[in-house]
Design a protein around this motif. Structure first.
Motif, PDB file in Angstrom:
ATOM      1  N   UNK A 261      15.732   7.080  30.622  1.00  0.00           N
ATOM      2  CA  UNK A 261      15.270   5.743  30.275  1.00  0.00           C
ATOM      3  C   UNK A 261      16.385   5.003  29.562  1.00  0.00           C
ATOM      4  N   UNK A 262      16.863   3.923  30.164  1.00  0.00           N
ATOM      5  CA  UNK A 262      17.888   3.092  29.536  1.00  0.00           C
ATOM      6  C   UNK A 262      17.167   2.014  28.740  1.00  0.00           C
ATOM      7  N   UNK A 263      17.259   2.093  27.421  1.00  0.00           N
ATOM      8  CA  UNK A 263      16.361   1.342  26.561  1.00  0.00           C
ATOM      9  C   UNK A 263      17.091   0.638  25.425  1.00  0.00           C
ATOM     10  N   UNK A 264      16.476  -0.447  24.968  1.00  0.00           N
ATOM     11  CA  UNK A 264      16.923  -1.118  23.747  1.00  0.00           C
ATOM     12  C   UNK A 264      16.187  -0.583  22.528  1.00  0.00           C
ATOM     13  N   UNK A 265      15.290   0.383  22.742  1.00  0.00           N
ATOM     14  CA  UNK A 265      14.512   0.980  21.658  1.00  0.00           C
ATOM     15  C   UNK A 265      14.724   2.510  21.665  1.00  0.00           C
ATOM     16  N   UNK A 266      15.967   2.961  21.473  1.00  0.00           N
ATOM     17  CA  UNK A 266      16.234   4.395  21.651  1.00  0.00           C
ATOM     18  C   UNK A 266      15.521   5.296  20.659  1.00  0.00           C
ATOM     19  N   UNK A 267      15.304   4.822  19.434  1.00  0.00           N
ATOM     20  CA  UNK A 267      14.627   5.676  18.460  1.00  0.00           C
ATOM     21  C   UNK A 267      13.162   5.874  18.852  1.00  0.00           C
ATOM     22  N   UNK A 268      12.471   4.778  19.154  1.00  0.00           N
ATOM     23  CA  UNK A 268      11.058   4.857  19.527  1.00  0.00           C
ATOM     24  C   UNK A 268      10.875   5.616  20.842  1.00  0.00           C
ATOM     25  N   UNK A 269      11.686   5.260  21.848  1.00  0.00           N
ATOM     26  CA  UNK A 269      11.577   5.933  23.137  1.00  0.00           C
ATOM     27  C   UNK A 269      11.952   7.405  23.010  1.00  0.00           C
TER      28      UNK A 269
END
Length: 288
Positions: A261-269
């Motif tokens: 998952x390429x995400x702007x929310x890496x901590x939550x994801x």
């Protein structure tokens, strides 16, 4: 961040490009991962900064997506935009500025606050990342693939670098320059995979970026049948959905076929994926 999320086994330790191929090949017990888009910026931590990479790396096993551009005097640096204005205390086009001038600038966080951090070079990033993370390098149009490949080879970083491409022709150009280097290719249909096969790019050199919307099951099945992992871009709508509906959105995406998952929310994801890995007892010998 809860105590269960900070854990010791978070280094992605790959000693050879063959180990990278094995780690990034699909199998039923594959180890789903987070890719931190632009390094995963947050308050106090700018995009494409080593300090931001370190902050996110300390939380989880991590792929770092970052952007490569070049200065007027040919130094490869990490910066997303063509201009300095949005993310630094400078202004103007990066290509018109020599590297010595960049050293005087400081980076801004996503809220526009000035930090003490500076624009890193690609060399510095590759040196920092050895034995820690995998990089996916978004090589901007003003940068030659050859220059980036030279830097990767100089640091013996083939085991932890993937070059992002956006067309079969770009992927073929990278493969011709460096047949061993892994490529992230845009694959949103069977025809896209066929074009890559026509360029004789082996399946084990590929990870598939399937876009910012979920693929249908036949495409997931096709790519997984070729051993190709699927990167789903959650930055944008899917991240927004998760922020509203809850972070189980991320684990559900993995359940339905996404592998990275390429995400702007890496901590939550990342917290959601760690719960998913625990639930399904997923481990990897490459996570130390």
């Amino acid at each position: 961040m809860g105590g269960d999320f900070r854990y010791n086994a978070h280094r992605i330790t790959l000693s050879s490009v063959d180990e990278l191929y094995r780690f990034l090949t699909y199998h039923e017990k594959r180890y789903p991962l987070i890719s931190a888009h632009r390094g995963g910026p947050s308050k106090g931590f700018p995009e494409n900064a080593l300090e931001t990479f370190e902050n996110n790396f300390r939380q989880q096993p991590l792929i770092i997506e970052c952007d490569v551009r070049t200065t007027q005097d040919g130094v490869l640096v990490l910066l997303h935009d063509e201009t300095l204005d949005r993310t630094t205390t400078g202004s103007g086009k990066l290509q018109e500025i020599e590297f010595s001038a960049l050293k005087k600038l400081k980076l801004k966080d996503p809220e526009g606050n000035i930090t003490s951090y500076r624009i890193p070079t690609l060399d510095e990033a590759l040196q920092w990342g050895a034995g820690k993370v995998i990089f996916t390098l978004d090589v901007k149009r003003d940068v030659s693939y050859a220059a980036v490949i030279d830097a990767i080879r100089r640091h013996k970083a083939e085991a932890y670098c993937v070059i992002i491409t956006y067309s079969a022709d770009q992927a073929a150009a990278v493969h011709q320059l460096a047949p061993t280097i892994m490529i992230s290719a845009s694959i949103q249909s069977p025809a896209d995979l066929l074009r890559l096969n026509d360029h004789n790019i082996p399946d084990n050199r590929l990870v598939a970026f399937i876009g910012t919307r979920e693929a249908d099951k036949p495409l997931y099945d096709l790519l997984h049948g070729h051993g190709i992992l699927c990167i789903l871009g959650t930055m944008g709508n899917l991240d927004k959905q998760a922020s509203v509906r809850g972070d189980t959105v991320y684990s559900n995406l993995v359940d339905r076929g996404a592998d990275i998952l390429s995400t702007d929310r890496p901590i939550d994801a990342g917290r959601a994926l760690q719960a998913y890995r625990n639930k399904h007892k997923l481990t990897s010998s490459f996570i130390k």
